[in-house]
Design a protein around this motif. Structure first.
Motif, mmCIF file in Angstrom:
data_model
loop_
_atom_site.group_PDB
_atom_site.id
_atom_site.type_symbol
_atom_site.label_atom_id
_atom_site.label_comp_id
_atom_site.label_asym_id
_atom_site.label_seq_id
_atom_site.Cartn_x
_atom_site.Cartn_y
_atom_site.Cartn_z
ATOM 1 N N LYS A 1 -4.794 -5.126 -3.139
ATOM 2 C CA LYS A 1 -5.557 -5.559 -1.660
ATOM 3 C C LYS A 1 -5.924 -6.891 -1.586
ATOM 4 N N VAL B 1 1.013 -1.084 0.094
ATOM 5 C CA VAL B 1 -0.147 -0.032 -0.039
ATOM 6 C C VAL B 1 0.688 1.072 0.002
ATOM 7 N N TYR C 1 1.088 6.280 -7.014
ATOM 8 C CA TYR C 1 0.024 6.807 -7.437
ATOM 9 C C TYR C 1 0.087 8.422 -7.279
ATOM 10 N N PHE D 1 -5.056 -1.240 -7.663
ATOM 11 C CA PHE D 1 -4.812 -1.178 -6.524
ATOM 12 C C PHE D 1 -5.659 -2.424 -5.766
ATOM 13 N N THR E 1 -6.200 2.474 -12.385
ATOM 14 C CA THR E 1 -5.408 2.779 -10.913
ATOM 15 C C THR E 1 -6.326 2.020 -10.269
ATOM 16 N N ALA F 1 -0.775 -5.723 -9.217
ATOM 17 C CA ALA F 1 -1.156 -4.297 -9.526
ATOM 18 C C ALA F 1 -0.639 -3.955 -11.259
ATOM 19 N N LEU G 1 2.247 1.567 -3.664
ATOM 20 C CA LEU G 1 1.478 2.259 -4.512
ATOM 21 C C LEU G 1 0.754 3.635 -4.277
ATOM 22 N N MET G 2 0.806 4.098 -2.942
ATOM 23 C CA MET G 2 0.164 5.271 -2.869
ATOM 24 C C MET G 2 1.406 6.407 -3.397
#
Length: 793
Positions: free
Chosen positions: A180, A104, A111, A176, A172, A307, A107-108
Motif C-alpha cells: 500500500k 490489492v 491471502y 500488505f 501478512t 510485499a 494480494l486479497m
C-alpha cells in the motif's frame, strides 16, 4: 478443551522472574548493569518510536498531490516539462489508482488461499506436537529441574500453533502495508518546478523508510508481547516458553514463501511478456501505454519486490530472534530466568530501529540531499555505511550493559563458557559482513563498474555472449559473500557456539529498517518511471526516472544480498537449535543416514529453482500470446488511438501465480515432515545442511546475474557515456541482445534467487518446531529396514 481452558486460566498469574539461589550455575559471574525495568520499557518504546516515525514519513509523502492543485505547484512531475497540461497529471493519478487496485486485488486473492493454508497448518502443528506427549493435559516435571513443573503437552502444542498464527498474520500485515505504501508513493515520486531530481529521491526514499520502520517495529513489538503473554502460562519454564515462540518464525517464513514465489511469478510473467513483444518485436519503449502487459508489470513490482521482500526479511528477523532465544533458553539465561540477558536479541533489533532513524534523517533532513543524477547511488550507499558505523558502538554498549561477565551456552553435548565481550565480536562480525556483502553486490550489479559494462559490451556479438558473460559474472560474485559468511560463522561459533551465530545474523539484520528503505526505493522508483512513460510526460522526465530506477536496481540487488547472507546465518543458527531440541549429539556426514540427507538436501535448491523457473516460463508464454493477440487483432492499438485490454493481462498473471506457487510451496513445507517422519532426525539434519550449502550459492549467483543483465540493458538505454552510445540506441541489435539477457535474468533475480533463501530458512525453522515429534516418532522406514536386516542376517 477443559485442559486448554485450565491452561489459559493459569496465564493470569505472572510468575517471578528471579530464580532461587540454588539454581545459579558456577559458570555465571557478574550481574547485568541494565535493570529489568529498563528493558521492559526500552523495547516497546523503540517500537513505538519506529512506528510513529514511519507515520511521520508517510504524512510528508502524502502531502504531495497526485492530481492538479489550485496553484499548479504540486504536480507529481520531475521538472517543468508537461506542467502546462493538467490532463497529464490526471492521467498519472489514474494510472496510479489502476496499479493500486490491481495490487490489492491480487494480494486479497492470495491471502484468501493463504488463510486456508494457515488454518490447515495450525491444525498440523497442534496435532503433531500434541501427539508427541499423547495430548497430556497435566503439567510435567521439567527435564532441567524435576522440582519444577513445565507446560502440558496440549498447551505446548496449542501455544506453538498460536505463535505460528501470530507470525503469519504479522508477516501478512507487513507485506500488505508495504504494498500500500509503494502504490501510494509511486506517482508522488516527483519534484516541484525546477527542483531537479533531489525532491523525487527524497519522496521515494521516505516511502521506502515507511515500510522499513513499520515492518521492523511491528515484527518486534508483536514478538515482545507474545513472549510476555506466553510467560504467564509457562512461569519458570523458560525453555518451554521460547521453544513455543519458535512457531512465530515459522509463521513469518511460511507467508514469505508464498508471497515471494507467487509475487515473483506474477511480476516476471508480465515483465517477460511486455519486454519480448513490446521491446524486441514491436520496438516500442518500456512501459509504453500501448503495451497490454504494462499495468500488470507495474502491479507485479509491488506484489513481488515490495510485499514479497517485506515478508521475506520479516521472516529472517523473526527466525534469527527465535533461534537466539531457543539456544540461550537451553543455557544459563533460561535456567536462571535472567530476563535482561535473555532479551539481548530483542535489544539488538530495538536499538537498530533508533540507529536507522538517525541514519534516515541524514538522507532526508540533515543534509542537502541529492543534487543531481550522479549523486543517487552514493546517497543510498551512504545509508548503509552510516547505519553500520553508528550501530557498532551501540552493540558494544548492549553487550557491556545487558550480559553477565561470563555465562554458559550449550554446544552440542557440551557447554561453552562465554565472556560478554565475545558477543560484541559475534554481532559486529555479522553487521560488517552485511556491509561487505552489500558493497560486493553493488560492484557486480551496478553499471558504474567494470563487470556490468563488460556484460553490456558482450552484447555486440549477440544474446548468446551476453548470457555467457552474465552467468560468469554471477558465479564469480559468489566468492566474497561466501568468504564473509564463512569468516563470520568461524568467529561466532568459536566464541559463542550457535548462540554466537544467531546473534551474528541479528547483527546483519540490525540495520534492517535502512536496508528495507533502500530496497523498497527501487520498485517505487521503477513504478514512478512506468507511470511517467504511460502518462507520456516526455523524455526529460523519463531520463530522471530512469536514473532513479537504475540506482534502484542496484539497491534491490543489495537488499537481496542482505536477505541471502542473513538467511545463511539464520539457517545455521536454526540448525543448531534443531540439533539441541532433537537430542542429536553430533552430525557426522560420513554416516549413511546423514550422508543420504546431505546429498539429497543439496539437490533440493535445484529442484525448487527448476519449478519456479518453469512456472515463470509457463506464465510468460501465456502473457506473450495475449500481448501478441492484442497487437494483431485490436485495430489502432499500435497507433495509440485505442487502449489495450490491461485487465486481461492482469488476470493472466494473477491466475498463473496463484496456480504455480503451490507445487514449490508444497516441496518446501512437506520435505521436513516427510524426511523427519520417515527417515528420522539424523537424515533431516543432513537435509538441512545440504540445502544450506548449495542454496546460498545458487541464490547469490542467480540474484546477481539477473541484476547485472538488467543494469547492462539500462546502461545501453541511458547512453550516458561514449562507450554506452556505441552500443545503442534503443532498438539496436546490441540493445535487443541486452533485452533478451534481461528477460532471462528476470526470473533468476526476482523469483528463484530470492525464494531460495526462504527455502533454507523455512525448512530449518519447521524442523525446529517439529523436532519433538521427530525425536519421538521419526525414522519409521529405517526402523523397518533395521528389522529386515536383523532378520535376514
Amino acid at each position: 478443551m477443559a485442559a486448554v481452558a485450565e491452561g489459559l486460566n493459569a496465564m493470569t498469574t505472572i510468575p517471578t522472574t528471579t530464580a532461587p539461589a540454588d539454581l545459579a550455575l558456577a559458570a555465571v559471574t557478574g550481574n547485568t548493569i541494565v535493570s529489568e525495568t529498563a528493558v521492559l520499557i526500552f523495547i516497546p518504546a523503540a517500537c513505538v518510536i519506529g512506528i510513529l516515525f514511519a507515520v511521520l514519513q508517510w504524512s510528508v509523502v502524502g502531502k504531495i498531490s497526485v492530481r492538479p492543485s489550485g496553484g499548479g505547484m504540486n504536480y507529481p512531475l520531475m521538472g517543468d516539462e508537461g506542467l502546462e497540461d493538467s490532463s497529464v497529471v490526471t492521467r498519472c493519478a489514474e494510472i496510479q489508482e489502476a496499479i493500486s487496485e490491481g495490487a490489492v486485488s491480487f494480494l486479497m486473492t492470495e491471502y484468501k488461499y493463504l488463510s486456508y493454508f494457515m488454518v490447515g497448518f495450525f491444525i498440523v502443528i497442534f496435532a503433531f506436537l500434541g501427539a508427541t506427549e499423547d495430548f497430556g493435559t497435566d503439567r510435567k516435571p521439567c527435564e532441567w529441574d524435576a522440582t519444577k513443573l513445565c507446560g502440558s503437552g496440549v498447551m505446548n502444542a496449542l501455544l506453538s500453533a498460536v505463535a505460528f498464527a501470530l507470525g503469519a498474520i504479522t508477516s501478512t500485515l507487513c507485506g500488505f502495508l508495504g504494498m500500500k505504501i509503494a502504490t501510494f508513493a509511486n506517482a508522488r515520486t516527483r519534484s516541484r518546478r525546477g527542483g531537479g531530481v533531489g525532491p523525487a529521491f527524497k519522496a521515494a526514499f521516505r516511502s521506502g523508510a515507511v515500510m522499513g520502520f513499520l515492518l521492523t517495529s511491528l515484527g518486534l513489538i508483536v514478538l515482545y508481547f507474545t513472549i510476555l503473554i506466553f510467560q504467564r502460562y509457562y512461569g519458570d519454564d523458560w525453555i518451554g516458553l521460547y521453544e513455543s515462540i519458535a512457531g512465530y518464525g515459522l509463521g513469518g517464513s511460511s507467508v514469505a514463501l508464498f508471497g515471494r514465489v507467487g509475487g515473483g511469478i506474477y511480476t516476471k510473467a508480465a515483465d517477460v511478456g511486455a519486454d519480448l513483444v513490446g521491446k524486441v518485436e514491436r520496438n516500442i519503449p518500456e512501459d509504453d501505454p500501448r503495451n497490454p502487459a504494462v499495468i500488470a508489470d507495474n502491479v507485479g513490482d509491488n506484489v513481488g519486490d515490495i510485499a514479497g521482500m517485506g515478508a521475506d526479511l520479516f521472516g529472517s528477523l523473526a527466525e534469527s530472534t527465535c533461534a537466539a532465544l531457543v539456544v540461550s533458553s537451553l543455557s544459563d539465561f533460561g535456567k536462571e530466568m535472567n530476563y535482561v540477558a535473555m532479551s539481548f536479541p530483542l535489544l539488538i533489533t530495538g536499538a537498530g530501529i533508533l540507529v536507522c532513524l538517525i541514519t534516515t534523517l541524514v538522507a532526508t533532513d540533515l543534509t542537502s540531499g541529492v543534487s543531481n543524477i550522479k549523486g543517487i547511488e552514493p546517497a543510498l550507499k551512504q545509508q548503509l555505511v552510516i547505519s553500520t558505523v553508528l550501530m557498532t558502538p551501540v552493540i558494544a554498549l548492549l553487550a557491556w550493559g545487558c550480559l553477565p561477565d561470563t555465562f554458559e551456552i550449550i554446544n552440542g553435548a557440551e557447554t561453552k563458557v562465554v565472556k560478554k565481550w565475545y558477543m560484541f565480536f559475534c554481532v559486529a562480525c555479522g553487521l560488517w559482513a552485511g556491509l561487505l556483502i552489500g558493497y560486493t553486490t553493488e560492484y557486480f550489479t551496478s553499471h558504474q563498474f567494470t563487470p556490468v559494462r563488460d556484460v553490456a559490451d558482450s552484447c555486440r556479438t549477440g544474446a548468446a555472449t551476453n548470457v555467457i558473460f552474465g552467468l560468469a559474472l554471477g558465479y564469480k560474485s559468489v566468492i566474497i559473500p561466501i568468504l564473509a559468511i564463512a569468516f563470520t560463522v568461524f568467529v561466532s561459533h568459536t566464541l559463542a557456539a550457535m548462540y554466537g551465530i544467531a546473534c551474528a545474523a541479528l547483527g546483519m539484520l540490525s540495520t534492517l529498517s535502512t536496508c528495507l528503505a533502500i530496497d523498497a526505493y527501487g520498485p517505487i522508483s521503477d513504478n514512478a518511471g512506468g507511470i511517467a512513460e504511460m502518462a507520456e510526460m516526455g523524455p526529460a522526465i523519463r531520463e530522471k526516472t530512469d536514473a532513479l530506477d537504475a540506482a534502484g536496481n542496484t539497491t534491490a540487488a543489495i537488499g537481496k544480498g542482505f536477505a541471502i547472507g542473513s538467511a545463511a546465518l539464520v539457517s545455521l543458527a536454526l540448525f543448531g537449535a534443531y540439533i539441541n531440541r532433537a537430542g542429536i549429539t553430533s552430525v557426522d556426514v560420513i554416516l549413511p543416514k546423514e550422508f543420504v540427507g546431505l546429498i539429497v538436501g543439496a539437490m533440493l535448491p535445484y529442484w525448487f529453482s527448476a519449478m519456479t523457473m518453469k512456472s515463470v516460463g509457463k506464465a510468460a508464454l501465456a502473457m506473450v500470446e495475449e500481448v501478441r493477440r492484442q497487437f494483431n487483432t485490436i485495430a489502432g492499438l499500435m497507433q495509440g488511438t485505442v487502449k489495450p485490454d490491461y485487465k486481461r493481462c492482469v488476470e493472466i498473471s494473477t491466475d498463473a501465480s496463484l496456480r504455480e506457487m503451490i507445487p514449490p510451496g508444497c516441496l518446501v513445507m512437506l520435505t521436513p515432515l516427510v524426511v523427519g517422519g520417515l527417515l528420522g532426525k539424523e537424515t533431516l539434519a543432513g537435509i538441512l545442511a545440504g540445502a544450506l550449502v548449495s542454496g546460498v550459492q545458487i541464490a547469490i549467483s542467480a540474484s546477481n546475474t539477473g541484476g547485472a543483465w538488467d543494469n547492462a540493458k539500462k546502461y545501453i538505454e541511458a547512453g550516458g557515456n561514449d562507450h554506452a552510445r556505441t552500443l545503442g540506441p534503443k532498438g539496436s541489435d546490441c540493445h535487443k541482445a541486452a533485452v533478451i539477457g534481461d528477460t532471462v535474468g528476470d526470473p533468476l533475480k526476482d523469483t528463484s534467487g530470492p525464494s531460495l533463501n526462504i527455502l533454507i530458512k523455512l525448512m530449518a525453522v519447521e524442523s525446529l518446531v517439529f523436532a519433538p515429534f521427530f525425536k519421538t516418532y521419526g525414522g519409521v522406514l529405517f526402523v523397518l529396514w533395521d528389522k529386515f536386516v536383523a532378520g535376514k542376517y
